[in-house]
Each structure stands twice: as structure tokens, then as C-alpha cells.
Design an enzyme around this catalytic site. Structure first.
Site, PDB file in Angstrom:
ATOM      1  N   SER A  64     125.989  32.580  32.152  1.00 46.51           N
ATOM      2  CA  SER A  64     124.990  32.074  33.133  1.00 46.51           C
ATOM      3  C   SER A  64     124.526  30.732  32.955  1.00 46.51           C
ATOM      4  O   SER A  64     124.953  30.036  31.768  1.00 46.51           O
ATOM      5  CB  SER A  64     123.538  33.040  33.084  1.00 46.51           C
ATOM      6  OG  SER A  64     124.010  34.345  33.302  1.00 46.51           O
TER       7      SER A  64
HETATM    8  N1  SAH Z   1     124.082  37.457  29.970  1.00 47.45           N
HETATM    9  C1  SAH Z   1     125.591  37.173  30.442  1.00 47.45           C
HETATM   10  C2  SAH Z   1     125.954  36.720  31.910  1.00 47.45           C
HETATM   11  C3  SAH Z   1     126.973  37.458  32.324  1.00 47.45           C
HETATM   12  S1  SAH Z   1     127.467  37.686  33.936  1.00 47.45           S
HETATM   13  C4  SAH Z   1     125.964  35.673  29.361  1.00 47.45           C
HETATM   14  O1  SAH Z   1     125.042  35.109  28.820  1.00 47.45           O
HETATM   15  O2  SAH Z   1     127.070  35.397  29.602  1.00 47.45           O
HETATM   16  C5  SAH Z   1     126.674  39.288  34.320  1.00 47.45           C
HETATM   17  C6  SAH Z   1     127.485  40.241  33.364  1.00 47.45           C
HETATM   18  O3  SAH Z   1     126.759  41.539  33.933  1.00 47.45           O
HETATM   19  C7  SAH Z   1     128.841  40.405  33.656  1.00 47.45           C
HETATM   20  O4  SAH Z   1     129.947  40.384  32.414  1.00 47.45           O
HETATM   21  C8  SAH Z   1     129.154  41.707  34.366  1.00 47.45           C
HETATM   22  O5  SAH Z   1     130.365  42.400  34.081  1.00 47.45           O
HETATM   23  C9  SAH Z   1     128.062  42.528  33.869  1.00 47.45           C
HETATM   24  N2  SAH Z   1     127.382  43.828  34.629  1.00 47.45           N
HETATM   25  C10 SAH Z   1     127.410  43.977  36.149  1.00 47.45           C
HETATM   26  N3  SAH Z   1     127.272  45.276  36.433  1.00 47.45           N
HETATM   27  C11 SAH Z   1     126.894  45.786  35.176  1.00 47.45           C
HETATM   28  C12 SAH Z   1     126.467  47.160  34.959  1.00 47.45           C
HETATM   29  N4  SAH Z   1     125.980  47.974  35.784  1.00 47.45           N
HETATM   30  N5  SAH Z   1     126.266  47.441  33.659  1.00 47.45           N
HETATM   31  C13 SAH Z   1     126.638  46.355  32.801  1.00 47.45           C
HETATM   32  N6  SAH Z   1     126.807  45.381  33.032  1.00 47.45           N
HETATM   33  C14 SAH Z   1     127.069  44.725  34.286  1.00 47.45           C
END
Ligand code: SAH
Length: 214
Positions: A64
């Protein structure tokens, strides 16, 4: 892993930028000023680690924007010792911000590839948080209730299980909406059956998908 004066200088600038954009919480700003964001990006992107951008972290997912991480963290109002459930571990950067704020973090990721990769990094960085490979829609009943819940992917609706796992008096920050944009939403559980809801503008996240993905 090297964190040198140049990286630290870039981080100071990033913090100034976040202040200019309206982030006020000193603890959140200090956490972002402390955590080496370049550790979370693949080598090719290290130069960009401190610009306010989202970058690929593998498996079609992105880390993000720093502003988004700061905004969600500020809204969450984490206190030392809080039990925090995070949905969407991704790179682990947001996890580290929460740990730096004193939280006990339980983080769920549905992409096996990212779960594996991030666990390795977290071990290297000696980050004390718990990581789970699973479906965030279901949360994690074992350690409920949570003082705080943060969802870092765009949810088409607010998952019932997550509402159930929130402590009374607890706060959940979740971007809610369809693919192109989501509204940052704060849910506060005021009693066993009552919740309040406040909205904080549009953001754009990768979608929250159901079930695990190998
Ligand atoms: N907090 C992270 C943001 C990553 S983007 C950071 O700081 O890098 C969002 C993430 O949510 C992705 O890795 C994606 O695979 C995950 N995601 C999407 N749907 C999900 C679900 N149902 N359960 C768990 N993770 C999920």
C-alpha cells in the site's frame, strides 16, 4: 539488509510529506520514520521505496501507499498491548507499523506465495507477530475478540465473521466497495449487537478475494 543515512534521510522526507498531507498522529509518524520500507520491496524498486506510491510485491499484489498505511493506522488508534487482526499481510509493511505501535498482531494472507515470502522476511527482521495462510473473510476465531481489526484489501461488503470477532468498544478499519474504488470505513462496536459506522473518503486497494490461493 542495510539501512543507511540515505535511507534514513529519505524516510524523514516521507514523514514530512505525510504531515503535509494531514497525518497528525505522532506515534504513527514515528513508526513510519523507523521502519525501513525498502526491506519490503524487491531490489529493482528500492530507489522508489520512499516515494508515496504503491509497488508490486509479487503474486499480482501491491504494497500500500505510505499515505494509505498512515491513514488506516491513524484511524485505528492502536494502543500498546492491543490484539490486532490484520487481513492482507502482503509485504508485511503494515504489520510492522502495527507492531511498532505496540500491538500484538495476527495477520492473515490468502496468497501462499506471499505468505511464504513474507514469513521469511519477518523472521529475518525478527518481527514478533503471528502469520496465517487463510481466508480473511473468516478472520481467526481462535484469538478473538480483537481490540482492533484492519483490512488492507478492498472488501465488497463487511464480512460478518469480522464483526463478530471485534471486541465491544473495538474499532475496525476497512475499505468497502467494488473493484475501482472503496470508501475507507470505520466501524465501532458499541455493544454486543450495536455498531456505528463512519466514512472517510475514497481509496483504491487490490480486491479482497474469497478462499485461499496456492
Ligand atoms: N498490508 C499490505 C497490503 C498488501 S495488498 C502491505 O503493507 O503490503 C492486500 C493483500 O491482501 C494482498 O497481499 C492480497 O493477497 C491480500 N488478500 C486479498 N484477499 C484476501 C483475503 N480474503 N484474505 C486475506 N488476504 C487477502
Amino acid at each position: 539488509m542495510i539501512d543507511n543515512y540515505r535511507h534514513k534521510g529519505l524516510r524523514r522526507k516521507l514523514v514530512e510529506e505525510l504531515v503535509a498531507k494531514g497525518i497528525k498522529d505522532d506515534k504513527v509518524l514515528a513508526a513510519i520514520g523507523t521502519i525501513p520500507r525498502h526491506y519490503f520491496l524487491d531490489n529493482a524498486f528500492v530507489e522508489f521505496a520512499y516515494s508515496n506510491k504503491a509497488f508490486p510485491i509479487g503474486a499480482d499484489q501491491t504494497i500500500s501507499h505510505p499515505y494509505t498505511v498512515a491513514f488506516q493506522s491513524e484511524l485505528l488508534q492502536v494502543e500498546k498491548g492491543h490484539k490486532v487482526l490484520e487481513i492482507g499481510t502482503g509485504s508485511g509493511y503494515q504489520t510492522c507499523v502495527l507492531v511498532e505501535l505496540g500491538a500484538k498482531v495476527f495477520s492473515i494472507e490468502r496468497q501462499k506465495e506471499l505468505y511464504d515470502k513474507t514469513r521469511v522476511l519477518m523472521r529475518k527482521m525478527n518481527v514478533k507477530a503471528k502469520f496465517y495462510y487463510g481466508d480473511g473473510y473468516k478472520g481467526n476465531e481462535v484469538f478473538m475478540p480483537y481490540d482492533r481489526i484492519i483490512v488492507t484489501c478492498g472488501a465488497p461488503f463487511i464480512p460478518k465473521d469480522l464483526l463478530n470477532q471485534l471486541a465491544i468498544g473495538g474499532r475496525m478499519v476497512i475499505p468497502v466497495g467494488e473493484l475501482d474504488k472503496q470508501v475507507m470505513t470505520l466501524i465501532v462496536r458499541t455493544s454486543e449487537k450495536e455498531f456505528t459506522k463512519k466514512e472517510y473518503g475514497d481509496f483504491r486497494f487490490v480486491p479482497m478475494l474469497e478462499k485461499k490461493n496456492r
